[in-house]
Design a protein around this motif. Structure first.
Motif, PDB file in Angstrom:
ATOM      1  N   VAL A   1      26.592   8.284   8.984  1.00 12.25           N
ATOM      2  CA  VAL A   1      25.736   7.328   9.703  1.00 12.25           C
ATOM      3  C   VAL A   1      26.601   6.313  10.452  1.00 12.25           C
ATOM      4  CG1 VAL A   1      24.024   5.485   9.406  1.00 12.25           C
ATOM      5  CG2 VAL A   1      23.765   7.638   8.166  1.00 12.25           C
ATOM      6  N   ALA A   2      27.700   5.872   9.777  1.00 15.87           N
ATOM      7  CA  ALA A   2      28.584   4.880  10.409  1.00 15.87           C
ATOM      8  C   ALA A   2      29.179   5.419  11.715  1.00 15.87           C
ATOM      9  CB  ALA A   2      29.686   4.484   9.435  1.00 15.87           C
ATOM     10  N   PHE A   3      29.422   6.734  11.748  1.00 15.99           N
ATOM     11  CA  PHE A   3      30.022   7.306  12.972  1.00 15.99           C
ATOM     12  C   PHE A   3      28.999   8.049  13.849  1.00 15.99           C
ATOM     13  CE2 PHE A   3      33.789   6.589  10.381  1.00 15.99           C
ATOM     14  CZ  PHE A   3      34.574   5.911  11.300  1.00 15.99           C
ATOM     15  N   ASP A   4      27.741   7.671  13.701  1.00 17.34           N
ATOM     16  CA  ASP A   4      26.669   8.204  14.569  1.00 17.34           C
ATOM     17  C   ASP A   4      26.471   9.710  14.490  1.00 17.34           C
ATOM     18  OD1 ASP A   4      26.179   5.684  15.424  1.00 17.34           O
ATOM     19  OD2 ASP A   4      27.358   5.868  17.274  1.00 17.34           O
ATOM     20  N   VAL A   5      26.684  10.285  13.315  1.00 18.75           N
ATOM     21  CA  VAL A   5      26.369  11.714  13.172  1.00 18.75           C
ATOM     22  C   VAL A   5      25.037  11.766  12.442  1.00 18.75           C
ATOM     23  CG1 VAL A   5      27.130  13.949  12.253  1.00 18.75           C
ATOM     24  CG2 VAL A   5      28.809  12.277  13.032  1.00 18.75           C
ATOM     25  N   PHE A   6      23.993  12.023  13.212  1.00 18.56           N
ATOM     26  CA  PHE A   6      22.655  11.909  12.620  1.00 18.56           C
ATOM     27  C   PHE A   6      21.974  13.240  12.342  1.00 18.56           C
ATOM     28  CE2 PHE A   6      23.017   7.656  14.628  1.00 18.56           C
ATOM     29  CZ  PHE A   6      22.886   6.915  13.457  1.00 18.56           C
ATOM     30  N   THR A   7      22.749  14.298  12.210  1.00 22.29           N
ATOM     31  CA  THR A   7      22.091  15.578  11.918  1.00 22.29           C
ATOM     32  C   THR A   7      22.322  15.964  10.457  1.00 22.29           C
ATOM     33  OG1 THR A   7      21.924  17.896  12.524  1.00 22.29           O
ATOM     34  CG2 THR A   7      24.084  16.908  12.786  1.00 22.29           C
TER      35      THR A   7
ATOM     36  N   PHE B   1      31.007  15.145  18.945  1.00 20.81           N
ATOM     37  CA  PHE B   1      30.483  15.436  17.613  1.00 20.81           C
ATOM     38  C   PHE B   1      31.646  15.719  16.650  1.00 20.81           C
ATOM     39  CE2 PHE B   1      28.939  18.392  14.378  1.00 20.81           C
ATOM     40  CZ  PHE B   1      27.799  17.737  13.918  1.00 20.81           C
ATOM     41  N   SER B   2      32.554  16.570  17.138  1.00 18.94           N
ATOM     42  CA  SER B   2      33.680  16.959  16.293  1.00 18.94           C
ATOM     43  C   SER B   2      34.536  15.734  15.930  1.00 18.94           C
ATOM     44  CB  SER B   2      34.486  17.994  17.069  1.00 18.94           C
ATOM     45  OG  SER B   2      35.575  18.376  16.355  1.00 18.94           O
ATOM     46  N   THR B   3      34.784  14.853  16.908  1.00 22.43           N
ATOM     47  CA  THR B   3      35.579  13.644  16.665  1.00 22.43           C
ATOM     48  C   THR B   3      34.880  12.757  15.623  1.00 22.43           C
ATOM     49  OG1 THR B   3      36.128  13.740  18.979  1.00 22.43           O
ATOM     50  CG2 THR B   3      36.732  11.729  17.853  1.00 22.43           C
ATOM     51  N   ASN B   4      33.565  12.598  15.784  1.00 28.33           N
ATOM     52  CA  ASN B   4      32.827  11.730  14.864  1.00 28.33           C
ATOM     53  C   ASN B   4      32.829  12.273  13.442  1.00 28.33           C
ATOM     54  OD1 ASN B   4      32.328  10.058  16.951  1.00 28.33           O
ATOM     55  ND2 ASN B   4      30.191  10.626  17.240  1.00 28.33           N
ATOM     56  N   VAL B   5      32.701  13.614  13.306  1.00 29.19           N
ATOM     57  CA  VAL B   5      32.716  14.201  11.962  1.00 29.19           C
ATOM     58  C   VAL B   5      34.107  14.000  11.343  1.00 29.19           C
ATOM     59  CG1 VAL B   5      32.509  16.337  10.634  1.00 29.19           C
ATOM     60  CG2 VAL B   5      30.876  15.854  12.453  1.00 29.19           C
ATOM     61  N   SER B   6      35.162  14.230  12.172  1.00 30.87           N
ATOM     62  CA  SER B   6      36.534  14.047  11.659  1.00 30.87           C
ATOM     63  C   SER B   6      36.729  12.601  11.193  1.00 30.87           C
ATOM     64  CB  SER B   6      37.559  14.356  12.744  1.00 30.87           C
ATOM     65  OG  SER B   6      37.444  15.697  13.087  1.00 30.87           O
TER      66      SER B   6
ATOM     67  N   VAL C   1      31.335  24.249  10.574  1.00 31.16           N
ATOM     68  CA  VAL C   1      31.847  24.056   9.202  1.00 31.16           C
ATOM     69  C   VAL C   1      33.176  23.288   9.252  1.00 31.16           C
ATOM     70  CG1 VAL C   1      32.695  25.217   7.131  1.00 31.16           C
ATOM     71  CG2 VAL C   1      30.727  26.159   8.337  1.00 31.16           C
ATOM     72  N   TYR C   2      33.295  22.267   8.367  1.00 27.85           N
ATOM     73  CA  TYR C   2      34.532  21.497   8.266  1.00 27.85           C
ATOM     74  C   TYR C   2      35.009  21.596   6.816  1.00 27.85           C
ATOM     75  CZ  TYR C   2      33.355  19.534  12.782  1.00 27.85           C
ATOM     76  OH  TYR C   2      33.063  19.396  14.105  1.00 27.85           O
ATOM     77  N   LEU C   3      36.311  21.889   6.620  1.00 24.59           N
ATOM     78  CA  LEU C   3      36.847  21.958   5.257  1.00 24.59           C
ATOM     79  C   LEU C   3      37.850  20.819   5.089  1.00 24.59           C
ATOM     80  CD1 LEU C   3      37.604  25.816   5.041  1.00 24.59           C
ATOM     81  CD2 LEU C   3      35.437  24.646   4.619  1.00 24.59           C
TER      82      LEU C   3
ATOM     83  N   PHE D   1      28.815  21.497   6.092  1.00 23.20           N
ATOM     84  CA  PHE D   1      28.182  22.496   6.955  1.00 23.20           C
ATOM     85  C   PHE D   1      27.030  21.830   7.706  1.00 23.20           C
ATOM     86  CE2 PHE D   1      24.948  26.145   6.914  1.00 23.20           C
ATOM     87  CZ  PHE D   1      25.394  26.633   8.136  1.00 23.20           C
ATOM     88  N   PHE D   2      27.054  21.941   9.058  1.00 23.82           N
ATOM     89  CA  PHE D   2      25.980  21.352   9.885  1.00 23.82           C
ATOM     90  C   PHE D   2      25.124  22.483  10.458  1.00 23.82           C
ATOM     91  CE2 PHE D   2      29.488  18.392   9.868  1.00 23.82           C
ATOM     92  CZ  PHE D   2      28.858  17.186   9.558  1.00 23.82           C
ATOM     93  N   PRO D   3      24.042  22.830   9.767  1.00 24.32           N
ATOM     94  CA  PRO D   3      23.275  24.008  10.209  1.00 24.32           C
ATOM     95  C   PRO D   3      22.613  23.839  11.572  1.00 24.32           C
ATOM     96  CG  PRO D   3      22.162  22.910   8.373  1.00 24.32           C
ATOM     97  CD  PRO D   3      23.468  22.209   8.548  1.00 24.32           C
ATOM     98  N   HIS D   4      22.366  22.576  11.968  1.00 22.16           N
ATOM     99  CA  HIS D   4      21.655  22.382  13.251  1.00 22.16           C
ATOM    100  C   HIS D   4      22.500  21.647  14.271  1.00 22.16           C
ATOM    101  CE1 HIS D   4      18.458  22.772  10.143  1.00 22.16           C
ATOM    102  NE2 HIS D   4      18.207  23.766  10.952  1.00 22.16           N
ATOM    103  N   ARG D   5      23.801  21.934  14.227  1.00 23.94           N
ATOM    104  CA  ARG D   5      24.723  21.255  15.133  1.00 23.94           C
ATOM    105  C   ARG D   5      24.336  21.460  16.608  1.00 23.94           C
ATOM    106  NH1 ARG D   5      29.834  22.166  17.914  1.00 23.94           N
ATOM    107  NH2 ARG D   5      28.903  24.186  18.270  1.00 23.94           N
ATOM    108  N   SER D   6      24.085  22.730  16.989  1.00 24.32           N
ATOM    109  CA  SER D   6      23.800  23.018  18.410  1.00 24.32           C
ATOM    110  C   SER D   6      22.534  22.300  18.861  1.00 24.32           C
ATOM    111  CB  SER D   6      23.625  24.507  18.644  1.00 24.32           C
ATOM    112  OG  SER D   6      24.689  25.180  18.076  1.00 24.32           O
ATOM    113  N   GLN D   7      21.471  22.381  18.049  1.00 25.00           N
ATOM    114  CA  GLN D   7      20.213  21.711  18.428  1.00 25.00           C
ATOM    115  C   GLN D   7      20.437  20.208  18.589  1.00 25.00           C
ATOM    116  OE1 GLN D   7      20.389  24.084  15.978  1.00 25.00           O
ATOM    117  NE2 GLN D   7      18.348  24.788  15.403  1.00 25.00           N
TER     118      GLN D   7
END
Ligand code: ADP
Length: 436
Positions: free
Chosen positions: A100-106, A41-46, A77-79, A154-160
């Motif tokens: 969406v391109a990097f499969d982060v769907f939350t 997840f972290s890699t995809n967000v980066s 949270v990512y700054l 900010f990803f409020p539902h990252r864990s879920q």
């Protein structure tokens, strides 16, 4: 039974250990998978943020060192440091595309930090397919004070979201767990069946033995009585007739016992309750067993310490309970000294039968109340019996909502204590317990 069950118990212990190991390994892999998904997840967000830098030209001349511009003060949270504050709508649109391109769907909240006012200047909510609570628009991004502007994600539902990514893992672990529960259940069931089979086989052996001897004695005595000229030997005739009477009485007593036990097998054991004095019942039981007491030279002591021994219970059943306990005390003691007492505990009546016999080891103390259970050393048993007496005693005590417990130490003796609860076995107005 002890020896036979030992291997089984070892088997059960081994299977339990195996199940515990499998569960532990499964949990370990689940945890590992969670960490892996977290990293992914972290890699995809980066990667999405890097795409954002490229698409929107957010900084000048840092193209090789974009990593250094991204901070993660907390897991969700990512700054991303910027030179100038971008337009929020363009930012929102570009970021959704990159995520969406990097499969982060939350779902994600994006905000622009203004270092002049040291607060977020503006924020927008990005609703992605795996949004959990659309109302999370209200979730505020924590402020991290900096002296430069940045974009906060900010990803409020990252864990879920991560847990959801692990769905197939969780389902397969659940199935495995269910299978293990089923496996343990079947092992336990098999153990129980084997135990029942063994105890019942012991019962049949005992039963055969118990009836075979008196029947052979009767047969021999009857043969003697059939001899010609037996009438001419009245002494012999009366002796052998006596043997037949004695053995028949013994058989009758055993059959009566089995019938009583079969009777207590009913789900709702009918009780005929009346008021009587437990101390008197104990004295009657001792009187009933007088022949046995004399034969075995039993020393019997009584100590009636209950303030009020009047109970409302089934007299004939409790009489048999006492007979069973006293007979056992005699049966399992070499030179029996038996102490029978009544006393009060929290207003309830306790009856205790204490002996100086062989005692019962801890591991058998619960099981002796089970049907057909007898404590054996190898295949030998010190006394005759069917292993039904204490089961009968417990059923009667249970039917009175009472309690029975055993305190015993091998070689030192046993004490059986019956507790008759006041609230179930006293008739108001007839007993004086609690009124003094
Ligand atoms: P039985 O006496 O016919 O074997 P019970 O159900 O009365 O059956 O007792 C079950 C087992 O508990 C006995 O086989 C015996 O091993 C043990 N036991 C019962 N009472 C005593 C006692 N007073 N002292 C030692 N062992 C006892």
């Amino acid at each position: 039974m002890v020896i036979r069950s030992k291997t089984l118990r070892l088997g059960i212990l081994f299977s339990t250990l195996l199940v515990a190991i499998i569960i532990a390994v499964q949990l370990f892999w689940l945890q590992k998978e969670y960490f892996f998904e977290e990293k992914q997840f972290s890699t995809n967000v980066s990667k999405s943020i890097k795409g954002l830098y490229e698409d929107m030209h957010l900084v000048e001349g840092h193209s090789l060192n974009i990593e250094k511009l991204i901070e993660t003060p907390t897991n969700d949270v990512y700054l991303a440091r910027v030179d100038q504050m971008p337009d929020i709508d363009t930012l929102r649109l570009t970021l959704s595309k990159e995520l969406v391109a990097f499969d982060v769907f939350t779902d994600c909240k994006v905000a622009i930090y203004d270092n002049a006012s040291q607060a977020y200047a503006t924020a927008k909510y990005i609703d992605l397919p795996d949004t959990y609570h659309p109302s999370s628009d209200n979730n505020d991004i924590p402020v991290f004070k900096k002296d430069y502007p940045y974009i906060a994600l900010f990803f409020p539902h990252r864990s879920q979201y991560i847990v959801k990514q692990m769905f197939s893992w969780i389902v397969s672990s659940g199935i495995l767990l269910l299978a293990l529960i089923g496996f343990s259940g079947s092992i336990f069931y098999l153990y129980r069946q084997k135990f029942l089979y063994e105890t019942q086989r012991d019962f049949v052996n005992n039963f055969t033995h118990e009836f075979k001897t008196p029947l052979s004695v009767i047969k021999i005595a009857a043969d003697v009585l059939q001899q010609p000229f037996i009438n001419e030997k009245p002494d012999k005739l009366s002796r052998y007739a006596g043997i037949i009477t004695e053995q028949t009485a013994y058989l009758q007593q055993q059959v009566q016992r089995l019938l009583e036990i079969a009777f207590t097998d009913q789900e709702d054991l009918p009780l005929v309750k009346e008021n009587f004095n437990a101390d008197e019942l104990i004295q009657q039981a001792i009187a009933h067993l007088q022949p046995l007491i004399e034969e075995k030279k039993v020393k019997i002591e009584t100590s009636f310490r209950a303030r009020d021994a009047i109970i409302h219970a089934d007299r004939s059943h409790l009489f048999l309970v006492l007979i069973n306990l006293i007979e056992n005390a005699v049966k399992y003691s070499r030179q029996p000294i038996i102490e029978i007492s009544t006393y009060q505990k929290d207003n309830d009546l306790c009856i205790s039968v204490k002996d100086n016999g062989m005692g019962i080891a801890k591991e058998h103390q619960k099981k002796i109340f089970e049907r057909f259970y007898r404590v054996t050393s190898g295949n030998l048993h010190p006394a005759k019996g069917f292993g039904l007496g204490l089961n009968f005693v417990k059923k009667i005590v249970d039917a009175h909502f009472g309690k029975i417990e055993v305190q015993s130490e091998p070689g030192k003796g046993s004490t059986f204590i019956i507790k008759i609860f006041k609230k179930y076995n006293y008739e108001p107005g007839k007993s004086s317990i609690g009124r003094r």
